[in-house]
Design a protein around this motif. Structure first.
Motif: not given
Length: 222
Positions: A122-147
Motif C-alpha cells: 500500500t502506498l498511503p499517499n497514492g501512486c504517482l504517475p509512472a510509479q507503480c506497475l500492475d504486478n507488485s513492483i513499485f518505483y522508488i525513483s524514476r528519472g527526475g520525476a521522483f526520488s
C-alpha cells in the motif's frame, strides 16, 4: 536526545551489507542506508547478471504494517561509461520469502516471474504517475520525476528486493559506488493526507509505458 551512530552487519542470502543505522528514538526512528549494485536484478533480462539480494525485514526490525520511506541516492551509467553516470531509476518489491528463481535469459517486461513470493503493498499517499506497475513492483525513483516513496509493509512480508530499474544489467557501471537506498521509519503523523488510498498496487493498463525497448534504448527520462 543525542543521536546514536553504530555500524552493524546484516547478512542475507550469504551476502554481507555494511549498514549505517541512526536511531534518535530506539522505539521508532531509524534510518538505514545501503549501496545497491546496479548490475544485479530480480527480473529476467537479456544478459546474465547477479541476483538482487533480498533485505530481511526482520533483521532490520521492520514489521508488517509499518510505514517506511525509501529514498534513492546517487546514479550509475546504463551503458558502461563511468564518465556519464546519470541514470538513477530504482524499483522494489516485497516478498513473503527470499526465493529468487533463475532468469529466463529474456526480458519480458518488469514482471515478478522470478519472485514467487511477491505481494502487493500500500502506498498511503497514492501512486504517482509512472510509479507503480500492475504486478507488485513499485518505483522508488524514476528519472527526475521522483526520488522517494512512502510505503506500508504488507501483511506476511518478510523480505524486500531492491534493484536498478532496467532491462539489461551487465553493462551498468557505478564507479564511485554512490547508487544507494535509505530506508527510514515514518510515523503516522508524518504521512501526508493521501489524495487517494490503495489497498494494494493494482494499476491496470499502465504496463505499456513501463516496458523497456528490446533494442536497449534506455532513455534518460525513464
Amino acid at each position: 536526545m543525542t543521536n546514536l551512530f553504530t555500524k552493524l552487519s546484516v547478512v542475507t542470502a550469504s551476502v554481507t551489507f555494511t549498514l549505517a543505522m541512526i536511531k534518535a528514538d530506539p522505539a521508532q526512528a531509524f534510518t538505514f542506508r545501503f549501496n545497491i549494485d546496479p548490475t544485479a536484478s530480480f527480473i529476467s533480462s537479456y544478459t546474465s547478471s547477479p541476483d538482487s539480494v533480498p533485505f530481511s525485514l526482520k533483521d532490520l526490525e521492520i514489521n508488517p504494517g509499518d510505514t517506511i520511506k525509501l529514498d534513492q541516492f546517487g546514479s550509475f551509467s546504463p551503458f558502461g561509461d563511468p564518465t556519464d553516470e546519470y541514470y538513477g531509476s530504482m524499483w522494489a518489491v516485497f516478498s513473503t520469502n527470499n526465493n529468487l528463481l533463475p532468469s529466463s535469459g529474456e526480458y519480458d517486461g518488469a514482471t515478478t516471474d522470478r519472485v514467487p513470493g511477491a505481494i502487493n503493498a500500500t502506498l498511503p499517499n497514492g501512486c504517482l504517475p509512472a510509479q507503480c506497475l500492475d504486478n507488485s513492483i513499485f518505483y522508488i525513483s524514476r528519472g527526475g520525476a521522483f526520488s522517494s516513496v512512502i510505503v506500508q509493509v504488507p501483511t506476511n512480508a518478510q523480505y524486500l528486493f531492491i534493484g536498478a530499474a532496467d532491462s539489461v544489467f551487465a553493462d551498468n557501471v557505478d564507479s564511485n559506488r554512490d547508487f544507494a537506498v535509505s530506508i527510514s521509519s515514518v510515523t503516522p503523523a508524518t504521512v501526508p493526507e493521501p489524495a487517494f488510498t490503495l489497498g494494494s498496487l493494482v494499476f491496470g493498463a499502465y504496463s505499456i509505458g513501463l516496458r523497456f525497448l528490446r533494442n536497449r534504448q534506455k532513455a534518460r527520462n525513464i
